[in-house]
Design an enzyme around this catalytic site. Structure first.
Site, PDB file in Angstrom:
ATOM      1  N   GLY A 192      14.181  29.984 -29.539  1.00 62.38           N
ATOM      2  CA  GLY A 192      15.027  28.865 -29.120  1.00 62.38           C
ATOM      3  C   GLY A 192      16.476  29.274 -29.036  1.00 62.38           C
ATOM      4  N   GLY A 214      20.578  27.747 -29.623  1.00 61.59           N
ATOM      5  CA  GLY A 214      21.401  26.726 -30.236  1.00 61.59           C
ATOM      6  C   GLY A 214      22.830  26.831 -29.754  1.00 61.59           C
ATOM      7  N   PHE A 233      25.382  28.050 -31.247  1.00 59.90           N
ATOM      8  CA  PHE A 233      26.121  29.242 -31.623  1.00 59.90           C
ATOM      9  C   PHE A 233      25.283  30.519 -31.573  1.00 59.90           C
ATOM     10  CE2 PHE A 233      28.046  25.751 -34.183  1.00 59.90           C
ATOM     11  CZ  PHE A 233      29.208  25.651 -33.449  1.00 59.90           C
ATOM     12  N   GLY A 234      24.051  30.434 -31.091  1.00 61.16           N
ATOM     13  CA  GLY A 234      23.267  31.642 -31.069  1.00 61.16           C
ATOM     14  C   GLY A 234      21.865  31.432 -30.534  1.00 61.16           C
ATOM     15  N   VAL A 253      17.605  32.484 -31.243  1.00 62.13           N
ATOM     16  CA  VAL A 253      16.657  32.860 -32.289  1.00 62.13           C
ATOM     17  C   VAL A 253      15.458  33.563 -31.653  1.00 62.13           C
ATOM     18  CG1 VAL A 253      15.203  32.052 -34.178  1.00 62.13           C
ATOM     19  CG2 VAL A 253      17.383  30.916 -33.710  1.00 62.13           C
ATOM     20  N   LYS A 299      18.305  35.341 -35.973  1.00 66.70           N
ATOM     21  CA  LYS A 299      19.298  34.493 -35.304  1.00 66.70           C
ATOM     22  C   LYS A 299      20.471  35.377 -34.870  1.00 66.70           C
ATOM     23  CE  LYS A 299      22.245  30.417 -35.976  1.00 66.70           C
ATOM     24  NZ  LYS A 299      22.631  29.344 -36.915  1.00 66.70           N
ATOM     25  N   ASP A 330      25.315  19.009 -40.586  1.00 67.64           N
ATOM     26  CA  ASP A 330      24.587  18.957 -39.305  1.00 67.64           C
ATOM     27  C   ASP A 330      23.098  18.734 -39.545  1.00 67.64           C
ATOM     28  OD1 ASP A 330      24.404  18.946 -36.563  1.00 67.64           O
ATOM     29  OD2 ASP A 330      24.250  21.110 -36.369  1.00 67.64           O
TER      30      ASP A 330
END
Length: 769
Positions: free
Chosen positions: A469, A471, A473-474, A476, A492, A598
């Site tokens: 996946g 996100g 900021f990065g 995975v 990640k 979060d």
């Protein structure tokens, strides 16, 4: 009848199908701003004198008749803001026929439901066409190069669609072009140097695309430019001196890119500009004193860069400046005295290194208009600012003397301790072999060092087959690595092009180094290295969670990789307890309280036994310890979290707190048991998930809970739900009631997570009898 004008009324109904036969001499049909619906009748092509169809802002549907191409006098087609459509090549046939309308000057099709790609035949339209608008439709594909044939164009609007590919060089042939809007697409590549020819351009809008590379210096020829927006792209390099046009009088927006270097001295040429936005780049250096050349500047945004140094005194000469945002930089020194006399209405200097006494006049008299957080050396100001009192010179000398005394005695004490330590280790030197053996045994529990090559090989060169996946900021990946045991892990990889990427890496490392709990994602190792291109590379290695995130179980349509069975009631109870237990540990049982900031379903991961683990600590906040007492809040850097889960006080500038996490948990809990996302389209006009649940509580609670929690695998009722209906009802009442207690608007009214864990466990025990 030659002119039929009924604009700006509230007319309903449809146009007569025989309108062309009834009014053969019709020259102008002006119907805009009504509520007319139905199709544009094909018979309108019988009006051989017709030169204008102005039917914008209605509810017309269907296709545009191809027969319009037979109207030799047709000059204006303005049908924007309707429900007209075209999907196939055949549907777009009217464009082919409009090539016969040699007098066509305006073609406005914006804000409709057109799809597909822009037909190549658009290049055959009349060279008299000066206005072309297709924006705000579902049109995809690239901009056809044949658009360069329309040499009469002065205005192109292709914004807010699904366009991709590069900007065609052929646009450079449109030398009388005055406005081009390609914003809000996915246009890629570099900004071509075609603007050399576009000397009459007044407005350029390329924001929110995927443009890369440098801003071309050839844009210097656009000496008529009044507004330029290149924000939200991936532009790099310095801001060219050449784009500081004296003609810019509206706005220059270069925000949210990767621009670097200093602010050009030539900014003084922007004598007539009203707004300059350079936020969220990598700009550095000091603000040039020549900035006061922006004589009529009203708003200046330089936030989230790497500017440093003190503010030039020339700031005070910008008498028209009303909004100034310098937050999240490295500015230092005292604020210039002149800033006290400016006409500022909003000032944000938060998270810098400013020092000295804060002025008390001008904008500083209004605490709601000034943000000075994150400048620990600022003092004074009006009492409502609650800053520390400024120290006089005599007090400062006294403090310096005390510091010297402390340093001297501390140095003597440290030297004595060092001597004792040397003696101690010398005496134990003979037993070092035994200690080394013991030490080597302990080393097996430390994290194994992981290199970039290790990760590259384990992910098969970051193959898409191993992609789990993406996100904020990065990214995975799944990988097989030999860490504690040879096993599948999750890697990640941080996006370091995002300015927050490195900060996220450090925050996660700090958080995960200090916490251990069965309901938190376990970190196995980390990597801070360089990749094969010599650029920085940072990654974290976690336990792999084979059952994915809670998001994919609550909303199966969010993941099409494999079908998910519905979560049962007891499974949802277990997950809710797991997450609450993790929060209780973070808030109350660590050395320092940690706020996650979060909490949401995608950050709750499920292992092979469906045990929940809270992950993603990229926004976590450590609550600082001051004056022995632990503070219950920590200064936030902007709004932390995800829309729908952010507590209301964060949106009003409040500090991150454990109560904020409790609110996010409450939203998550309601989502678990109702199956509804807080960002669902039904939550508009002030309605929200907590308000919907509260309106149904307690009488109609069974009507809004997720009915899938009673079903699994194909809708079969299982033994998991053989409990008495009354027991299920009582369990849900308890859970939903305390979930609503978490979502209270006022933070102090929310339940403590420790108490909630007890209530959840009690409810589960009653459910299971």
């Amino acid at each position: 009848m030659e002119i039929f004008q009924l604009a700006y009324n509230n007319l309903q109904g449809s146009l007569p199908s025989d309108i062309g036969a009834s009014f053969p001499n019709l020259a102008a049909l002006v119907l805009f701003a009504n509520q007319l619906h139905g199709q544009i009748p094909d018979s309108i092509s019988n009006c051989s004198y017709l030169y204008s169809i102005a039917a914008a802002s209605n509810k017309f549907t269907g296709l545009i008749p191809s027969s319009l191409g037979s109207l030799q006098n047709l000059a204006v087609i303005a049908v924007s803001d309707n429900l007209l459509e075209a999907k196939t090549t055949r549907d777009w046939g009217f464009i082919d026929q409009l090539g016969n309308c040699t007098e066509l000057q305006v073609l406005d099709l914006g804000y409709n439901q057109f799809q597909g790609t822009i037909p190549i035949s658009i290049g055959n339209l009349s060279t008299s066409l000066y206005f072309l608008s297709l924006g705000n439709n579902g049109i995809s594909g690239s901009i056809p190069a044949v658009i360069g044939n329309l040499v009469g164009l002065t205005r192109i609007q292709l914004d807010s669609m699904l366009l991709s590919g590069p900007i065609p060089q052929e646009i450079g042939k449109l030398w009388i072009l005055e406005l081009i809007d390609l914003s809000n697409n996915t246009i890629s590549g570099e900004i071509p140097p075609i603007f050399t020819n576009l000397t009459r351009m007044s407005r350029l809008s390329l924001q929110n695309n995927e443009l890369q590379g440098n801003i071309p210096e050839q844009m210097s020829h656009m000496q008529s430019l009044e507004s330029m927006n290149l924000s939200d792209n991936k532009l790099v390099g310095n801001i060219p001196n050449e784009i500081m046009f004296q003609s810019l009088s509206i706005a220059l927006d270069l925000s949210n890119n990767y621009l670097s270097g200093a602010l050009p001295l030539e900014i003084s040429k922007l004598k007539n500009i009203q707004t300059v936005i350079l936020s969220n780049n990598n700009l550095s250096g000091e603000i040039p004193s020549t900035i006061d050349g922006c004589e009529v500047l009203q708003a200046l945004y330089l936030d989230r860069n790497m500017f440093d140094g003190s503010l030039p005194s020339s700031f005070g000469n910008m008498r028209s400046l009303q909004v100034l945002d310098l937050s999240h930089n490295s500015f230092s020194g005292e604020l210039p005295d002149s800033i006290d006399y400016m006409k500022l209405q909003h000032l944000n200097i938060s998270y810098n290194n400013f020092e000295g006494e804060l002025p008390k006049g001008g904008v500083f008299q209004n605490i709601t208009a000034v943000d000075v957080r994150g400048n620990p050396d600022l003092c004074g100001g009006i009492p409502q600012m609650k800053l520390q009192r400024c120290v006089t010179r005599i007090q400062e000398h006294k403090r310096n003397y005390q510091r010297i005394i402390i340093i001297v005695f501390s140095t003597i004490g440290a030297f004595a301790c060092l001597c004792m330590a040397i003696c101690f280790f010398a005496c134990r030197y003979c037993r070092r072999t035994h200690k080394n053996a013991k030490s080597s045994y302990g080393m097996q529990f430390e994290h194994k060092r992981v290199s970039y090559n290790d990760i590259f090989k384990a992910t098969d060169g970051f193959s898409l087959d191993n992609l789990v996946g993406r996100g904020a900021f990065g990214t995975v990946y799944k990988a097989t690595m030999n860490l504690e045991t040879p096993a599948i892990v999750a890697v990640k990889v941080l996006d370091l092009q995002n300015q927050a990427g490195s900060k996220t890496f450090l925050t996660e490392c700090k958080a995960l180094r200090n916490i251990r709990h069965r309901n938190l994602v376990k970190v196995l190792s980390s990597c801070s290295s360089i990749d094969h291109n010599g650029t920085d590379f940072k990654a974290l290695i976690f336990e792999f969670m084979p059952n994915g995130s809670l998001e994919t179980w609550l909303h199966p349509t969010a993941c099409t990789a494999r079908p998910f069975e519905a979560l049962s009631l007891t499974q949802r109870m277990d997950i809710a307890i797991d997450v609450a237990t993790a929060l209780d540990y973070l808030h109350h049982h660590g050395t320092v309280p940690i706020v996650h900031c979060d909490l949401k379903p995608s950050n709750v991961l499920l292992d092979s036994e469906m045990i929940a683990h809270v992950g993603d600590f990229g926004l976590a906040k450590f609550l600082v310890q001051r004056d022995i007492m632990i503070s219950h809040s920590a200064i936030s850097t902007g709004i932390r979290g995800t829309i729908g889960y952010i507590p209301p006080e964060y949106g009003m500038g409040a500090q991150a707190s454990v109560q904020g996490d409790v609110y996010s948990y409450g939203i998550l809990l309601l989502e678990i048991f109702t199956g509804m996302s807080p960002t669902d389209e039904q939550f508009v006009d002030g309605m929200s998930l907590p308000k919907l649940v509260e309106s149904s509580f307690p009488e109609s609670i069974m009507e809004i809970v997720d009915h899938k929690l009673f079903l699994t695998n194909g809708g079969k009722q299982t033994g998991d739900y053989t409990h008495e209906l009354d027991g299920i009802h009582q369990c849900l009442l308890t859970v939903i009631h305390h979930g609503l207690m978490c979502c209270k608007e006022v933070p102090s009214d929310r339940i403590d997570i420790q108490d909630f864990v007890k209530e959840l466990n009690s409810a589960k025990e009653k459910l299971l009898g």
